[in-house]
Motif scaffolding. Structure first.
Motif, PDB file in Angstrom:
ATOM      1  N   TRP A 446       0.832  -1.213   0.000  1.00 47.47           N
ATOM      2  CA  TRP A 446       0.000   0.000   0.000  1.00 47.47           C
ATOM      3  C   TRP A 446       0.865   1.261   0.000  1.00 47.47           C
ATOM      4  O   TRP A 446       0.566   2.228  -0.691  1.00 47.47           O
ATOM      5  CB  TRP A 446      -0.901  -0.017   1.231  1.00 47.47           C
ATOM      6  CG  TRP A 446      -1.665   1.259   1.452  1.00 47.47           C
ATOM      7  CD1 TRP A 446      -2.804   1.669   0.826  1.00 47.47           C
ATOM      8  CD2 TRP A 446      -1.325   2.304   2.390  1.00 47.47           C
ATOM      9  NE1 TRP A 446      -3.204   2.903   1.299  1.00 47.47           N
ATOM     10  CE2 TRP A 446      -2.319   3.317   2.262  1.00 47.47           C
ATOM     11  CE3 TRP A 446      -0.299   2.473   3.315  1.00 47.47           C
ATOM     12  CZ2 TRP A 446      -2.292   4.470   3.033  1.00 47.47           C
ATOM     13  CZ3 TRP A 446      -0.276   3.624   4.086  1.00 47.47           C
ATOM     14  CH2 TRP A 446      -1.270   4.616   3.936  1.00 47.47           C
ATOM     15  N   ALA A 472       1.132   5.790  -1.632  1.00 43.29           N
ATOM     16  CA  ALA A 472      -0.270   5.851  -1.211  1.00 43.29           C
ATOM     17  C   ALA A 472      -0.840   7.264  -1.361  1.00 43.29           C
ATOM     18  O   ALA A 472      -0.178   8.258  -1.070  1.00 43.29           O
ATOM     19  CB  ALA A 472      -0.395   5.387   0.234  1.00 43.29           C
ATOM     20  N   HIS A 473      -2.064   7.339  -1.860  1.00 45.89           N
ATOM     21  CA  HIS A 473      -2.807   8.591  -2.033  1.00 45.89           C
ATOM     22  C   HIS A 473      -2.202   9.508  -3.102  1.00 45.89           C
ATOM     23  O   HIS A 473      -2.455  10.717  -3.088  1.00 45.89           O
ATOM     24  CB  HIS A 473      -2.912   9.358  -0.708  1.00 45.89           C
ATOM     25  CG  HIS A 473      -3.546   8.569   0.397  1.00 45.89           C
ATOM     26  ND1 HIS A 473      -4.792   7.999   0.278  1.00 45.89           N
ATOM     27  CD2 HIS A 473      -3.095   8.235   1.633  1.00 45.89           C
ATOM     28  CE1 HIS A 473      -5.081   7.346   1.401  1.00 45.89           C
ATOM     29  NE2 HIS A 473      -4.070   7.480   2.240  1.00 45.89           N
ATOM     30  N   THR A 474      -1.401   8.955  -3.996  1.00 46.73           N
ATOM     31  CA  THR A 474      -0.898   9.729  -5.135  1.00 46.73           C
ATOM     32  C   THR A 474      -1.471   9.135  -6.412  1.00 46.73           C
ATOM     33  O   THR A 474      -2.034   8.033  -6.414  1.00 46.73           O
ATOM     34  CB  THR A 474       0.635   9.707  -5.209  1.00 46.73           C
ATOM     35  OG1 THR A 474       1.069   8.396  -5.608  1.00 46.73           O
ATOM     36  CG2 THR A 474       1.258  10.067  -3.870  1.00 46.73           C
ATOM     37  N   SER A 475      -1.281   9.830  -7.525  1.00 49.02           N
ATOM     38  CA  SER A 475      -1.777   9.327  -8.809  1.00 49.02           C
ATOM     39  C   SER A 475      -1.055   8.058  -9.232  1.00 49.02           C
ATOM     40  O   SER A 475      -1.569   7.272 -10.035  1.00 49.02           O
ATOM     41  CB  SER A 475      -1.598  10.394  -9.887  1.00 49.02           C
ATOM     42  OG  SER A 475      -0.221  10.721 -10.051  1.00 49.02           O
ATOM     43  N   LYS A 478      -2.813   4.680  -8.658  1.00 52.01           N
ATOM     44  CA  LYS A 478      -4.039   4.385  -9.400  1.00 52.01           C
ATOM     45  C   LYS A 478      -3.714   3.752 -10.741  1.00 52.01           C
ATOM     46  O   LYS A 478      -2.757   4.148 -11.403  1.00 52.01           O
ATOM     47  CB  LYS A 478      -4.838   5.673  -9.614  1.00 52.01           C
ATOM     48  CG  LYS A 478      -5.243   6.355  -8.314  1.00 52.01           C
ATOM     49  CD  LYS A 478      -5.903   7.696  -8.590  1.00 52.01           C
ATOM     50  CE  LYS A 478      -6.251   8.410  -7.289  1.00 52.01           C
ATOM     51  NZ  LYS A 478      -6.837   9.752  -7.539  1.00 52.01           N
TER      52      LYS A 478
END
Length: 535
Positions: A446, A472-475, A478
């Protein structure tokens, strides 16, 4: 009627992964062989030493580890196909020695040579698959490694169950299962050269015309002017030019160039973490583990046979859906569930061991193993081979995957040696190691693993250079949108077109040839509004 390019490419990858059937069969067969009474008698008095008994299992993994480093040179010098062929030949030697073993020494030799061959094939199959695949189905191709491994384990479990039930106390009980392992290597040796060579390897060797024809054969019914073929060969040529400017690939650059070291580290940690889920402890010592819960050896082999069916279902799910789910999500979910399954297993082993009369608890324990196996097979196992195979550049891929695969064999060897001793001394507490590691594995993926789904192999250098360490929590966490459609309604010059859109086109099968910059190009999709990779 000609096969569509995606089906042809997929079949090429499927055949190349025959070596994984061998790998899976060897993993699955040894638990049934070790418990055969005639095998124990044939191995002699030294077999009673737990360390020497464990060496029969673990020396196979030492052979796999030994095969990792020659494969880096063979793959770059001989090519991907011929190196797979060499691995199959060495494996056949090892299989023959095991089948005819008259002593524990002969068995060790057979296991080592079989492991050496498997080490070569297991490393090269996903690498070859990644290099021939279209970006939209690369996940489906490279995860075939684990699916075919599951088929091998499935065959091994049912064959050993059948010989255990019908040929008990005879030589055939263990020699037949060991002899069968040679069969899949025969067509691999005979026909692997009929498959196309990796176009990226051909280009790396200066055989650009042959590389272009191979790409066309794989992706465009032989049309060398196809937009995708032209775009890919230009990409490959650009990467080769960058490589020439840097110089020939070396082992040192894997550690001195930050983006290379990052990828090697992630691949190594991923391969090592797979064994810390507990999968090898269950594979190799299922008989020992389950008999402590009060089940007979034959019943345990039946449970393992059912387990192999569950694994196949999980692996099929991964092959079908991995290009939709991405790489990160299955790895995170799979590790969390595997950790939880060992939490429940630890409680059951501690509270209701085999000496306690509670059949319900014992069968729940078996169920937790099946749940673990499904999530491992659908989420963790396939991606542990697919992810490392796709994150390196062509010039370093063979050397880098050799390093990362070595982590699998080292950790596998460690688990194989430690497990019987650990169960003897600490019993159910050993399960807690895997319960903890499952959750730490998920946390690490993660936090640090970039998403690679949908990206071209030639994009990986930029991806691992540009992406931050904490993902985590970046582009970069994804996956790319596989169904985006690019509409170009005015004349364009590609030199001024957004590089993001061009890369999206190449990933999605919406291709703009880099040489076609003078006029309008409109591609709603490469195949009638459906992504190239759709089945």
């Amino acid at each position: 009627m000609r096969l569509s390019p995606k089906v042809y490419t997929w079949l090429c990858g499927l055949f190349a992964s025959l070596g994984s059937i061998i790998f899976g069969y060897d993993l699955g067969v040894i638990a049934g062989v070790l418990s055969a009474t005639d095998f124990i008698d044939t191995m002699g008095s030294r077999f009673s030493d737990p360390n020497l008994e464990g060496l029969i299992t673990s020396i196979f993994l030492l052979g796999c580890f030994a095969g990792m480093f020659p494969v880096a040179y063979f793959a770059d010098f001989l090519g991907r196909r011929k190196t797979i062929q060499v691995g199959a030949l060495v494996y056949m030697l090892g299989g023959a020695l095991q089948t005819g073993a008259r002593s524990i020494d002969m068995m060790w030799a057979g296991r080592f040579f079989a492991g050496f061959g498997v080490g070569i094939m297991a490393d090269l199959a996903p690498l070859y698959q990644a290099e021939i695949a279209h970006p939209s189905i690369r996940g489906r191709l490279t995860t075939l490694q684990q699916f075919m491994l599951g088929i091998g384990a499935f065959a091994a479990s049912w064959i050993t169950y059948g010989t255990s039930a019908g040929l008990k106390h005879t030589q055939a009980e263990w020699r037949i299962p060991l002899g069968v392992q040679i069969i899949p290597a025969i067509p691999l040796i005979a026909f692997i050269l009929l498959l196309p060579e990796s176009p990226r390897w051909l280009a790396e060797k200066g055989r650009l015309d042959e590389a272009t024809r191979t790409l066309a054969r794989l992706h465009a019914h032989g049309n060398v002017d196809d937009p995708f073929v032209v775009s890919q060969i230009e990409d490959i040529k650009a990467e080769i030019q960058r490589s020439k400017e840097i110089g020939s690939a070396s082992w040192g650059e894997l550690f001195t160039i930050p983006s290379n070291f990052r990828r090697v580290s992630l691949g190594f940690i991923l391969q090592f973490s797979v064994q810390m889920t507990g999968v090898s402890a269950i594979q190799y010592y299922s008989t020992t583990i389950f008999t402590t819960m009060g089940f007979s050896a034959t019943r345990v082999l039946l449970f393992q046979s059912i387990n192999s069916i569950i694994a196949l279902i999980g692996e099929a799910c991964c092959v079908l859906w991995v290009d939709n789910t991405g790489r990160r999500l299955p790895l995170i979910v799979g590790n969390v569930v595997s950790g939880l399954s060992f939490v429940v297993g630890s409680i059951l082993m501690a509270r209701w061991p085999g000496t306690v009369d509670n059949n319900a608890a014992h069968y729940i324990f078996i169920s937790t193993t099946w749940i673990f196996n499904f999530f491992f097979s659908s989420c963790i196992g396939p991606l542990s081979w697919a992810y490392p195979a796709e994150i390196y550049s062509t010039r370093t891929r063979a050397k880098a995957t050799a390093l990362t695969s070595s982590a699998s064999w080292l950790s596998n060897f460690f688990i194989a040696q430690v497990t019987p001793v650990a169960f003897t001394h600490i019993g159910w507490k050993y399960y807690l190691v895997f319960a903890i590691c499952g959750h730490t594995n998920a946390l690490f993926v993660w936090a640090f693993f970039p998403e690679t789904t949908g990206r071209r192999l030639e994009e990986m250098d930029a991806l691992f250079t540009d992406a931050p360490l904490f993902i985590a929590h970046t582009s970069y966490a994804k996956r790319q949108d596989r169904y985006a459609v690019l509409l170009v309604i005015l004349p364009l010059n590609l030199n001024t077109c957004s590089s993001h859109l061009v890369e999206k086109e190449l990933r999605e099968g919406i291709f703009i040839c880099s040489s076609c910059s003078e006029s309008l190009i409109l591609h709603l999709s490469y195949r009638n509004l459906r992504p190239w990779g759709s089945f």
